[in-house]
Scaffold this motif. Structure first.
Motif, short mmCIF file in Angstrom:
data_model
loop_
_atom_site.label_atom_id
_atom_site.label_comp_id
_atom_site.label_asym_id
_atom_site.label_seq_id
_atom_site.Cartn_x
_atom_site.Cartn_y
_atom_site.Cartn_z
N ALA A 37 52.52 -14.30 90.14
CA ALA A 37 51.10 -14.13 90.47
C ALA A 37 50.26 -14.00 89.20
O ALA A 37 49.15 -14.55 89.12
CB ALA A 37 50.92 -12.91 91.35
N GLY A 38 50.77 -13.27 88.20
CA GLY A 38 50.04 -13.14 86.93
C GLY A 38 49.91 -14.47 86.21
O GLY A 38 48.85 -14.80 85.67
N THR A 39 50.98 -15.25 86.23
CA THR A 39 50.94 -16.57 85.60
C THR A 39 49.98 -17.50 86.35
O THR A 39 49.18 -18.20 85.73
CB THR A 39 52.35 -17.18 85.55
N ALA A 40 50.05 -17.49 87.67
CA ALA A 40 49.15 -18.33 88.47
C ALA A 40 47.70 -17.91 88.28
O ALA A 40 46.81 -18.76 88.18
CB ALA A 40 49.55 -18.27 89.94
N GLY A 41 47.47 -16.61 88.23
CA GLY A 41 46.11 -16.13 88.00
C GLY A 41 45.58 -16.55 86.64
O GLY A 41 44.42 -16.96 86.50
N GLY A 42 46.42 -16.44 85.63
CA GLY A 42 46.01 -16.86 84.29
C GLY A 42 45.74 -18.36 84.21
O GLY A 42 44.78 -18.80 83.57
N LEU A 43 46.58 -19.15 84.86
CA LEU A 43 46.35 -20.60 84.87
C LEU A 43 45.09 -20.96 85.65
O LEU A 43 44.37 -21.90 85.28
CB LEU A 43 47.57 -21.32 85.44
N THR A 44 44.82 -20.23 86.71
CA THR A 44 43.58 -20.46 87.46
C THR A 44 42.38 -20.11 86.60
O THR A 44 41.39 -20.85 86.56
CB THR A 44 43.57 -19.61 88.75
N TRP A 45 42.47 -18.98 85.92
CA TRP A 45 41.41 -18.56 85.02
C TRP A 45 41.21 -19.59 83.91
O TRP A 45 40.10 -19.92 83.53
CB TRP A 45 41.78 -17.22 84.43
N LEU A 46 42.30 -20.12 83.40
CA LEU A 46 42.27 -21.15 82.37
C LEU A 46 41.60 -22.42 82.87
O LEU A 46 40.86 -23.08 82.14
CB LEU A 46 43.70 -21.45 81.92
N GLY A 47 41.84 -22.75 84.13
CA GLY A 47 41.29 -23.98 84.68
C GLY A 47 39.83 -23.89 85.10
O GLY A 47 39.23 -24.91 85.43
N LEU A 48 39.26 -22.70 85.13
CA LEU A 48 37.88 -22.57 85.58
C LEU A 48 36.91 -23.31 84.67
O LEU A 48 36.03 -24.02 85.14
CB LEU A 48 37.48 -21.10 85.68
N ALA A 49 37.06 -23.12 83.40
CA ALA A 49 36.17 -23.77 82.43
C ALA A 49 36.80 -23.63 81.06
O ALA A 49 37.57 -22.71 80.81
CB ALA A 49 34.78 -23.12 82.46
N PRO A 50 36.46 -24.51 80.15
CA PRO A 50 37.01 -24.42 78.79
C PRO A 50 36.69 -23.10 78.10
O PRO A 50 37.44 -22.64 77.26
CB PRO A 50 36.37 -25.58 78.06
N ARG A 51 35.61 -22.46 78.48
CA ARG A 51 35.25 -21.20 77.80
C ARG A 51 36.19 -20.06 78.19
O ARG A 51 36.17 -19.01 77.56
CB ARG A 51 33.80 -20.84 78.08
N HIS A 52 37.00 -20.24 79.23
CA HIS A 52 37.94 -19.22 79.65
C HIS A 52 39.36 -19.49 79.14
O HIS A 52 40.30 -18.81 79.57
CB HIS A 52 37.99 -19.13 81.18
N ALA A 53 39.52 -20.43 78.24
CA ALA A 53 40.86 -20.82 77.80
C ALA A 53 41.60 -19.68 77.12
O ALA A 53 42.77 -19.42 77.41
CB ALA A 53 40.77 -22.02 76.86
N LYS A 54 40.93 -18.97 76.26
CA LYS A 54 41.60 -17.89 75.53
C LYS A 54 42.03 -16.77 76.47
O LYS A 54 43.17 -16.30 76.41
CB LYS A 54 40.67 -17.35 74.44
N ALA A 55 41.15 -16.35 77.34
CA ALA A 55 41.47 -15.27 78.28
C ALA A 55 42.57 -15.68 79.25
O ALA A 55 43.47 -14.89 79.56
CB ALA A 55 40.22 -14.85 79.04
N GLY A 56 42.54 -16.91 79.71
CA GLY A 56 43.57 -17.39 80.62
C GLY A 56 44.93 -17.45 79.96
O GLY A 56 45.95 -17.07 80.55
N MET A 57 44.97 -17.92 78.72
CA MET A 57 46.25 -17.98 78.00
C MET A 57 46.78 -16.58 77.69
O MET A 57 47.98 -16.34 77.72
CB MET A 57 46.10 -18.79 76.72
N LEU A 58 45.88 -15.64 77.39
CA LEU A 58 46.31 -14.26 77.16
C LEU A 58 46.92 -13.68 78.44
O LEU A 58 47.93 -12.96 78.38
CB LEU A 58 45.14 -13.40 76.69
N ALA A 59 46.32 -13.98 79.59
CA ALA A 59 46.86 -13.49 80.86
C ALA A 59 48.24 -14.08 81.14
O ALA A 59 49.15 -13.37 81.59
CB ALA A 59 45.89 -13.81 82.00
N VAL A 60 48.41 -15.36 80.88
CA VAL A 60 49.71 -16.00 81.10
C VAL A 60 50.75 -15.41 80.15
O VAL A 60 51.88 -15.09 80.57
CB VAL A 60 49.61 -17.54 80.92
N GLY A 61 50.42 -15.26 78.90
CA GLY A 61 51.34 -14.69 77.93
C GLY A 61 51.75 -13.26 78.29
O GLY A 61 52.92 -12.89 78.20
#
Length: 112
Positions: A37-61
């Motif tokens: 769920a954490g990985t899926a949430g981070g990937l979803t956050w990453l896919g929202l917009a390019p400006r969320h790339a850093k936060a999404g990758m931090l969540a996945v990591g």
């Protein structure tokens, strides 16, 4: 023919209901589900917009590192699908993947 006593049958039925499909506890897949769920949430956050790339990758990591810690501290019976190889191999692979993702996320330039 052997006939089981009603008490033994009742106890066996209770044990079957309290365990999951492989004989472990029902909640044995919970650590895996949380990491997924954490990985899926981070990937979803990453896919929202390019400006969320850093936060999404931090969540996945962080989710992958959390899975590594869960695999380290939980016994095999309750680690669920996080168990795929030996404990040391699983922990090292998950930790190195999580750390690599975090390093990649921290190296990313801040987007405006």
């Amino acid at each position: 023919m052997d006939k089981a006593s009603p008490a033994a049958t009742k106890h066996a039925g209770h044990a079957a209901r309290a365990s999951g499909p492989a004989g472990g506890p029902r909640w044995a897949q919970l650590p895996y589900a949380i990491a997924l769920a954490g990985t899926a949430g981070g990937l979803t956050w990453l896919g929202l917009a390019p400006r969320h790339a850093k936060a999404g990758m931090l969540a996945v990591g962080c989710a992958v590192l959390l899975a590594s810690v869960a695999r380290l501290v939980l016994p095999e019976r309750t680690a669920g699908m996080l168990v795929s190889r030996g404990r040391l191999t699983d922990v090292l692979l998950l930790a190195s993947l999580g750390a690599s993702i975090l390093v990649a996320a921290l190296v990313l330039p801040a987007s405006s």
